[in-house]
Design a protein around this motif. Structure first.
Motif, PDB file in Angstrom:
ATOM      1  N   LEU A  41       0.810  -1.210   0.000  1.00  0.00           N
ATOM      2  CA  LEU A  41       0.000   0.000   0.000  1.00  0.00           C
ATOM      3  C   LEU A  41       0.845   1.262   0.000  1.00  0.00           C
ATOM      4  N   SER A  43       3.302   1.637  -1.948  1.00  0.00           N
ATOM      5  CA  SER A  43       3.812   1.557  -3.314  1.00  0.00           C
ATOM      6  C   SER A  43       5.209   0.947  -3.397  1.00  0.00           C
ATOM      7  N   GLU A  82       1.098   6.574  -0.773  1.00  0.00           N
ATOM      8  CA  GLU A  82       0.253   5.523  -0.204  1.00  0.00           C
ATOM      9  C   GLU A  82      -1.028   5.447  -0.995  1.00  0.00           C
ATOM     10  N   TYR A  83      -1.409   4.236  -1.349  1.00  0.00           N
ATOM     11  CA  TYR A  83      -2.620   4.039  -2.134  1.00  0.00           C
ATOM     12  C   TYR A  83      -3.859   4.363  -1.315  1.00  0.00           C
ATOM     13  N   ASP A  84      -4.782   5.065  -1.970  1.00  0.00           N
ATOM     14  CA  ASP A  84      -6.106   5.303  -1.400  1.00  0.00           C
ATOM     15  C   ASP A  84      -7.024   4.247  -1.975  1.00  0.00           C
ATOM     16  N   SER A  87      -9.769   5.229  -4.264  1.00  0.00           N
ATOM     17  CA  SER A  87      -9.431   6.006  -5.459  1.00  0.00           C
ATOM     18  C   SER A  87     -10.095   5.407  -6.703  1.00  0.00           C
ATOM     19  N   PHE A 112      -4.962  -0.923 -12.089  1.00  0.00           N
ATOM     20  CA  PHE A 112      -4.655  -1.213 -10.692  1.00  0.00           C
ATOM     21  C   PHE A 112      -5.727  -2.150 -10.128  1.00  0.00           C
ATOM     22  N   LYS A 114      -6.785  -4.509  -6.527  1.00  0.00           N
ATOM     23  CA  LYS A 114      -6.534  -4.810  -5.109  1.00  0.00           C
ATOM     24  C   LYS A 114      -6.418  -6.329  -4.932  1.00  0.00           C
ATOM     25  N   ILE A 126      -1.241  -4.397  -4.009  1.00  0.00           N
ATOM     26  CA  ILE A 126      -1.751  -3.762  -5.242  1.00  0.00           C
ATOM     27  C   ILE A 126      -1.035  -4.383  -6.433  1.00  0.00           C
TER      28      ILE A 126
END
Length: 595
Positions: A41, A43, A82-84, A87, A112, A114, A126
Motif C-alpha cells: 500500500l 507503493s 500511499e494508495y487510497d 481512489s 490497478f 486490489k 496492489i
C-alpha cells in the motif's frame, strides 16, 4: 497469488519454486508481454515480472522494497506514496508519462487491482499492470494533428492563410455576429484589387501570389480582435467588423486598410504599388443577416469601381437601387439584342457656313419593357462587362443603315450618317468588310457614313489594331471622326499616328464657352489647328444662341446639340427635315435649310 503466499506475514515471492503450481504460475506471469508489478500500500515494489524489468530497465533485486513512484517518475527514491483504496484508479485505465532507468520517457497505460489477503496476518497488496503505449500515443497525436491541419485547411485559404468562404459562413452564424446585427453594430468592407491582371501579366503569377499575401497581411494589421478577415475569391477580400456602429468609424477602418494595402510591395528588384477599391456597408434595420450586409458591400464595391477605383464607396439605399437595376439590365441585355428591343434615334448636324443640315448621328436606344427607353450611358458599360458590346454595335450599325436607306428613299441624298463604333468592334478585323457588305446590300456608299470612335479607343493596348481598321475604313471611302475630344485622355500628339477626318469637341467644353474665356481660347485654337491639319470640327452639345455666336466667330464649321434639335426616331427625322422652319430652337436667326 495470495493462495501461495507465505504465512509468516512477509512479502510473497512468486519466484519461490517450492510448489509445482507456484512454479507454473511464475512461468506464466513471466511470459506475459504486459509488465506486472506487485506493490504494497506504500507503493513499495514487492515483485515484478521480466516484462516489467525490461520496461523500466530495473532488475527486481535493485528496486525491491523501493517506492515504485520514485522509480517511474525519476524522483527521489525516498518519495512516499500511499494508495487510497477508494481512489477511482481501480476502476479505469490510467495513462501517464513515466521514465526508464536510462532517463528515456514513455507513455504507460496502467490498471490497478486490489489483492485481498487470505490470512489475517497478511496485508493488502496492489497489482499494477503496465503497457507501453508510446507508439499508439504518437500515432494518435499525429492523427489529431493531421485532423487539425485538415480542419484548418477546410476553413482557411491555402495561399494567404485567411478565412475562406466556409469559415465565413460559420462565423456569420455565431452569437457575436447575430447580436451585432440585432443592435446594428457591425460593418463589412469588401476589397478588390485594381488592375490585378496587369501584375500577373507583367511580372508573372508568382508576383500575383505575393501581392495577394501582401494584401492579406494588410488585412491582418487592420483587423480588430473580433474581426474576421477573409479571402472570398480571386483578388477579392472581406473584412467583417463587429462593434462598429457608425459610418465614420467604418470609413476610418476602410482608410486604414487602403493605407496598409498601398504600402510599397517589393518583388524581386521591383517595387509594386498596389491599389484597391473598397465597398463598405453598415448594418441597419433593413439588414436581416450577414449575407445581406455582404451583398450591400458588393454593390458599393461596384460603385467604387465605376467611380474611378482606388477609393471607398459606402452603401446607401439609393446606391442599392441603382446597382440592382444594373444587375437586372446585365441579365436582360442579351435577350434584348435577340428580341429586337433596340432602336435608333437621329440627331441632326448643321453646317454653319450656309445653315444646312448635312449630317446626323445615329444614337442607340434600348426600349426596355420595364424601365422604358434607356440611353446608351445606362447600358454601354453593362454591355461591355457582359461581353456583348460588339454584338450591340453590329445591331446598331444595321438599324442605322436601315434609317439612312429610308432617308435616301425620302429624297435626302446628301445626309451623311455618323455611326458610333466601340473599341471592341474597331478591334475586329472583319468590321470594315461587314460594314461594306451592309452598305452595298442597301445600295449605299461608304462615303455616306462617318465612323465615330471615342478618344479613349486610341489609347487602348490594342490601339494598333484600331489604327489598322481606320486605315481600311479610309481606303473604303468612309470618313472617321474622333468623338468626345477634350475629355482629357488624348490630344493632337496622340493623333499623329491615326488618320482622322473630323474631331468632335466634347459638350463639356462647349458648355463653358460663355463663362470661361480660357475655354473659348482653347476651342478657338483647336478649331484652327484642326483646319491646318486638314480636319473638320463638329461642336457637340450646342444649346444656346450665345454658344452658337461664339462658335461662328471661332470658325467652327459644324454644330450638333439640343439647341438645333433633340435626337428623334428615324421616321420623325424625315418629317423634321421637311418642316425645319417650324422647329422650336434658339437659333431663330439661323433657320437651317435642308441639304
Amino acid at each position: 497469488m495470495t493462495e501461495y503466499s507465505k504465512t509468516n506475514g512477509s512479502s510473497p515471492d512468486p519466484s519461490d519454486n517450492t510448489s509445482p503450481s507456484l512454479s507454473l504460475c511464475t512461468r506464466l506471469v513471466n511470459c506475459a508481454k504486459d509488465a506486472i508489478v506487485l506493490q504494497d500500500l506504500q507503493s513499495r515494489v514487492l515483485w515484478m515480472n521480466r516484462a516489467a524489468e525490461d520496461m523500466f530497465g530495473w532488475p527486481l533485486d535493485d528496486i525491491r522494497g523501493l517506492p515504485g513512484i520514485g522509480v517511474i517518475l525519476g524522483a527521489d527514491q525516498s518519495t512516499e506514496f500511499e494508495y487510497d483504496l477508494q481512489s477511482p484508479i481501480f476502476d479505469r485505465f490510467v495513462v501517464a508519462r513515466h521514465k526508464r532507468r536510462d532517463g528515456s520517457e514513455f507513455w504507460n497505460q496502467q490498471t490497478f487491482a486490489k489483492v485481498e489477503p487470505i490470512h489475517e496476518d497478511q496485508t493488502m497488496m496492489i497489482l499494477v499492470s503496465c503497457r507501453d503505449i508510446t507508439e499508439q500515443v504518437q500515432t494518435e497525436t499525429a492523427l489529431r494533428q493531421t485532423q487539425e491541419e485538415l480542419r484548418h485547411a477546410a476553413y482557411h485559404d491555402d495561399l494567404t492563410g485567411l478565412a475562406n468562404r466556409k469559415k465565413l459562413q460559420t462565423y456569420l452564424e455565431t452569437p457575436l455576429v447575430r447580436t451585432a446585427l440585432k443592435h446594428h453594430q457591425i460593418g463589412v468592407l469588401q476589397l478588390d484589387l485594381d488592375e490585378f491582371k496587369d501584375i500577373n501579366d507583367s511580372f508573372g503569377h508568382a508576383a500575383g501570389d505575393g501581392t495577394l499575401i501582401h494584401v492579406a497581411e494588410a488585412l491582418r494589421r487592420s483587423s480588430g480582435p473580433q474581426d474576421l478577415a477573409c479571402r472570398s475569391g480571386g483578388d477579392e477580400f472581406l473584412l467583417i467588423c463587429p462593434k462598429i456602429a457608425t459610418t465614420d468609424a467604418l470609413i476610418t477602418r476602410a482608410d486604414l486598410l487602403l493605407k496598409e494595402v498601398r504600402k510599397p510591395f517589393h518583388w524581386q528588384d521591383q517595387t509594386l504599388l498596389i491599389k484597391a477599391s473598397i465597398g463598405a456597408s453598415l448594418a441597419t434595420a433593413a439588414v436581416a443577416c450577414g449575407e445581406d450586409l455582404i451583398h450591400q458591400a458588393d454593390q458599393a464595391l461596384y460603385a467604387a469601381k465605376e467611380s474611378g477605383r482606388a477609393q471607398t464607396s459606402i452603401y446607401t439605399s439609393e446606391l442599392g437601387r441603382t446597382q440592382t437595376t444594373k444587375t437586372q439590365l446585365s441579365r436582360d441585355i442579351q435577350t434584348a439584342i435577340d428580341t429586337g428591343q433596340f432602336s435608333i434615334d437621329l440627331q441632326p448636324q448643321m453646317r454653319l457656313t450656309d445653315n444646312r443640315i448635312t449630317g446626323c448621328e445615329a444614337l442607340l436606344r434600348w426600349n426596355h419593357p420595364e424601365f422604358g427607353q434607356l440611353l446608351p450611358l445606362s447600358f454601354l458599360t453593362i454591355a461591355r462587362r457582359a461581353g456583348v458590346l460588339a454584338d450591340l454595335d453590329y445591331r446598331s450599325m444595321n438599324l442605322s443603315l436601315d434609317a439612312l436607306q429610308n432617308l435616301r428613299e425620302a429624297g435626302h441624298d446628301k445626309i451623311v450618317l455618323s455611326l458610333n463604333a466601340s473599341a471592341e468592334v474597331m478591334a475586329d478585323r472583319n468590321y470594315p468588310g461587314l460594314l461594306d457588305w451592309a452598305l452595298q446590300s442597301r445600295g449605299l456608299s461608304p462615303a455616306d457614313v462617318c465612323i465615330e470612335i471615342q478618344e479613349t479607343a486610341i489609347l487602348q493596348p490594342d490601339a494598333y489594331g484600331i489604327t489598322t481598321t481606320v486605315d481600311k475604313l479610309k481606303r473604303m471611302g468612309a470618313q472617321v471622326a474622333l468623338d468626345d475630344f477634350g475629355t482629357g485622355y488624348a490630344g493632337f500628339a496622340h493623333m499623329s499616328f491615326i488618320d482622322l477626318d473630323i474631331i468632335k469637341l466634347d459638350c463639356a467644353m462647349i458648355a463653358r464657352l460663355e463663362q470661361d474665356t480660357r475655354t473659348l481660347d482653347i476651342v478657338t485654337a483647336l478649331i484652327r489647328l484642326a483646319h491646318q491639319l486638314g480636319m473638320s470640327v463638329v461642336a457637340e452639345g450646342v444649346e444656346t444662341q450665345g454658344q452658337l455666336d461664339l462658335l461662328r466667330t471661332a470658325g467652327c464649321p459644324h454644330i450638333q446639340g439640343f439647341g438645333l434639335a433633340h435626337p428623334m426616331p428615324a421616321s420623325d427625322f424625315v418629317t423634321w427635315l421637311s418642316a425645319q422652319s417650324n422647329v422650336d430652337c434658339p437659333f431663330e436667326r439661323h433657320v437651317p435649310k435642308a441639304s
